[in-house]
Motif scaffolding. Structure first.
Motif, PDB file in Angstrom:
ATOM      1  N   PHE A  45      69.585 106.558  13.363  1.00 18.70           N
ATOM      2  CA  PHE A  45      69.590 105.121  13.616  1.00 18.70           C
ATOM      3  C   PHE A  45      68.328 104.822  14.407  1.00 18.70           C
ATOM      4  N   ALA A  46      67.366 104.180  13.756  1.00 20.22           N
ATOM      5  CA  ALA A  46      66.041 103.963  14.341  1.00 20.22           C
ATOM      6  C   ALA A  46      65.909 102.525  14.818  1.00 20.22           C
ATOM      7  N   ILE A  47      65.883 102.345  16.128  1.00 19.00           N
ATOM      8  CA  ILE A  47      65.637 101.038  16.716  1.00 19.00           C
ATOM      9  C   ILE A  47      64.137 100.782  16.653  1.00 19.00           C
ATOM     10  N   CYS A  48      63.741  99.716  15.975  1.00 21.75           N
ATOM     11  CA  CYS A  48      62.318  99.456  15.735  1.00 21.75           C
ATOM     12  C   CYS A  48      61.954  98.050  16.225  1.00 21.75           C
ATOM     13  N   GLY A  49      61.144  97.993  17.264  1.00 21.03           N
ATOM     14  CA  GLY A  49      60.678  96.707  17.756  1.00 21.03           C
ATOM     15  C   GLY A  49      61.584  96.104  18.814  1.00 21.03           C
ATOM     16  N   LEU A  89      76.526 101.857  20.160  1.00 17.72           N
ATOM     17  CA  LEU A  89      75.544 102.896  20.471  1.00 17.72           C
ATOM     18  C   LEU A  89      75.934 103.712  21.699  1.00 17.72           C
ATOM     19  N   ALA A  90      76.545 103.074  22.671  1.00 22.27           N
ATOM     20  CA  ALA A  90      76.939 103.790  23.883  1.00 22.27           C
ATOM     21  C   ALA A  90      78.056 104.790  23.615  1.00 22.27           C
ATOM     22  N   HIS A  97      72.289 109.927  15.124  1.00 23.64           N
ATOM     23  CA  HIS A  97      71.169 110.427  15.911  1.00 23.64           C
ATOM     24  C   HIS A  97      70.247 109.248  16.236  1.00 23.64           C
ATOM     25  N   LEU A  98      70.187 108.879  17.493  1.00 25.86           N
ATOM     26  CA  LEU A  98      69.447 107.698  17.914  1.00 25.86           C
ATOM     27  C   LEU A  98      67.984 108.031  18.171  1.00 25.86           C
ATOM     28  N   VAL A  99      67.083 107.271  17.547  1.00 27.60           N
ATOM     29  CA  VAL A  99      65.647 107.375  17.790  1.00 27.60           C
ATOM     30  C   VAL A  99      65.130 105.959  18.058  1.00 27.60           C
ATOM     31  N   VAL A 100      64.138 105.844  18.946  1.00 32.26           N
ATOM     32  CA  VAL A 100      63.815 104.531  19.506  1.00 32.26           C
ATOM     33  C   VAL A 100      62.314 104.285  19.538  1.00 32.26           C
ATOM     34  N   ASP A 101      61.902 103.121  19.044  1.00 32.58           N
ATOM     35  CA  ASP A 101      60.545 102.613  19.223  1.00 32.58           C
ATOM     36  C   ASP A 101      60.685 101.136  19.562  1.00 32.58           C
ATOM     37  N   THR A 102      60.956 100.860  20.836  1.00 30.63           N
ATOM     38  CA  THR A 102      61.229  99.497  21.262  1.00 30.63           C
ATOM     39  C   THR A 102      60.432  99.171  22.508  1.00 30.63           C
ATOM     40  N   LYS A 121      64.693  99.931  28.846  1.00 31.31           N
ATOM     41  CA  LYS A 121      65.362 100.715  29.889  1.00 31.31           C
ATOM     42  C   LYS A 121      66.813 101.021  29.504  1.00 31.31           C
ATOM     43  N   TRP A 122      67.461 100.093  28.821  1.00 27.82           N
ATOM     44  CA  TRP A 122      68.840 100.348  28.397  1.00 27.82           C
ATOM     45  C   TRP A 122      68.875 101.500  27.401  1.00 27.82           C
ATOM     46  N   PHE A 123      67.949 101.517  26.461  1.00 26.11           N
ATOM     47  CA  PHE A 123      67.948 102.575  25.460  1.00 26.11           C
ATOM     48  C   PHE A 123      67.612 103.930  26.071  1.00 26.11           C
ATOM     49  N   LEU A 124      66.835 103.962  27.124  1.00 29.02           N
ATOM     50  CA  LEU A 124      66.572 105.233  27.798  1.00 29.02           C
ATOM     51  C   LEU A 124      67.864 105.852  28.314  1.00 29.02           C
ATOM     52  N   GLN A 125      68.767 105.011  28.759  1.00 24.29           N
ATOM     53  CA  GLN A 125      70.033 105.493  29.310  1.00 24.29           C
ATOM     54  C   GLN A 125      70.951 106.062  28.232  1.00 24.29           C
ATOM     55  N   GLN A 126      70.657 105.788  26.967  1.00 29.91           N
ATOM     56  CA  GLN A 126      71.510 106.259  25.868  1.00 29.91           C
ATOM     57  C   GLN A 126      71.091 107.633  25.359  1.00 29.91           C
TER      58      GLN A 126
END
Length: 303
Positions: free
Chosen positions: A133-137, A154-155, A162-167, A173-178
């Motif tokens: 699951f790619a968070i983009c933007g 997501l939590a 599998h969470l991957v992030v480009d935001t 900061k919220w996504f870092l906690q995940q």
């Protein structure tokens, strides 16, 4: 090969007017115009599709521009999960000239409705196979209660997700906690995670400090055409140098990098993180040399 779901909250219906030259404060008549759909997740899905990686683009087209966006996405053979109820897609205008630097004008942020978010999450909850699951933007109005269903999903996500992030912005900061598996941001976004008195420290120092909060995460920090810094789970930060190129348009280069990296790491699985990032940097540089996103040649490169 896991499915990759890209997530775009802030879709863009983008018209580019092409000029040989133009001047402000006068009526301009473009000899040519083009249309494309923007949004980081759409760019990532476009590149993944070129690489032959199975993916679906989650997006929220709506209003006047929604149908045109969906037609464009379909014509690019990008699979979508589109949620349209009460949504509104933003518009944008790019002025491109042979003699003047490219200028982009963006309209108001897209509007994503609560019902569309609920529909999206309800479908995500049916995923039982391993997937990315790619968070983009950016995610507009991230602090609004309307996003609670996605935050809750997501939590408490299953191990198959599998969470991957480009935001960037308030959601970062919220996504870092995940505890995502991969975080790709640029140098400016990295600085935003630190107080002002630390923001001018070297990238490797900032990366070493911030990664201590997410020790199972692979960090990637880009900086335009400068060195890319990487922090893997059990390594010190290291850098790779992207190939030099004549930049025609930097738009979408980070998205091409992200797509190539994910495909190399999760689908092809025949190299190291460093190898994947090196290939991704090469493709991002190639993208910068072309006016369109993910339209460069893939020849003479092997995985």
């Amino acid at each position: 090969m896991p499915k990759i779901l890209t997530f775009t909250a802030n879709l863009l219906a983008e018209t580019t007017y092409h000029y040989g030259d133009w001047k402000p404060a006068a009526t301009q008549r473009a000899p040519r115009e083009t249309f494309q759909v923007g949004g980081k997740g759409i760019n990532v899905s476009k590149m993944l599709t070129r690489l032959g990686s199975y993916n679906e683009a989650i997006c929220f087209p709506g209003g006047h521009y929604g149908p045109r966006c969906l037609d464009w996405i379909e014509n690019k053979n990008i699979r979508t999960r589109a949620y349209t109820d009460d949504c509104e897609t933003r518009s944008g205008t790019v002025v491109s000239s042979e003699r003047i630097a490219e200028t982009t004008f963006l309209g108001l942020n897209s509007q994503v409705s609560e019902i569309a978010i609920q529909q999206c999450v309800a479908e995500l909850q049916t995923e039982t196979n391993h997937h990315l699951f790619a968070i983009c933007g950016s995610i507009q109005n991230w602090d609004s209660p309307q996003w609670n269903p996605l935050r809750d999903y997501l939590a408490t996500r299953r191990v198959e997700c599998h969470l991957v992030v480009d935001t960037y912005g308030p959601s970062l900061k919220w996504f870092l906690q995940q505890k995502p598996e991969v975080i790709k941001i640029n140098r400016q976004e990295l600085e935003s995670l630190f107080p002002k008195d630390k923001q001018h420290a070297p990238t490797q120092s900032l990366l070493q400090e911030i990664s201590s909060q997410t020790f199972k995460t692979t960090w990637i920090v880009t900086d335009g055409g400068n060195s890319i810094w990487i922090k893997e789970k059990k390594t010190l930060p290291y850098e790779i140098t992207p190939p030099k190129t004549v930049c025609v348009s930097a738009t979408g280069c980070g998205d091409v990098f992200f797509a190539t990296f994910l495909d190399a790491v999760y689908n092809r699985k025949n190299g190291s993180i460093r190898d994947a990032a090196t290939l991704a940097a090469d493709y991002a540089s190639r993208n910068a040399s072309k006016p369109e996103i993910a339209e460069f040649s893939l020849e003479s490169v092997s995985y």
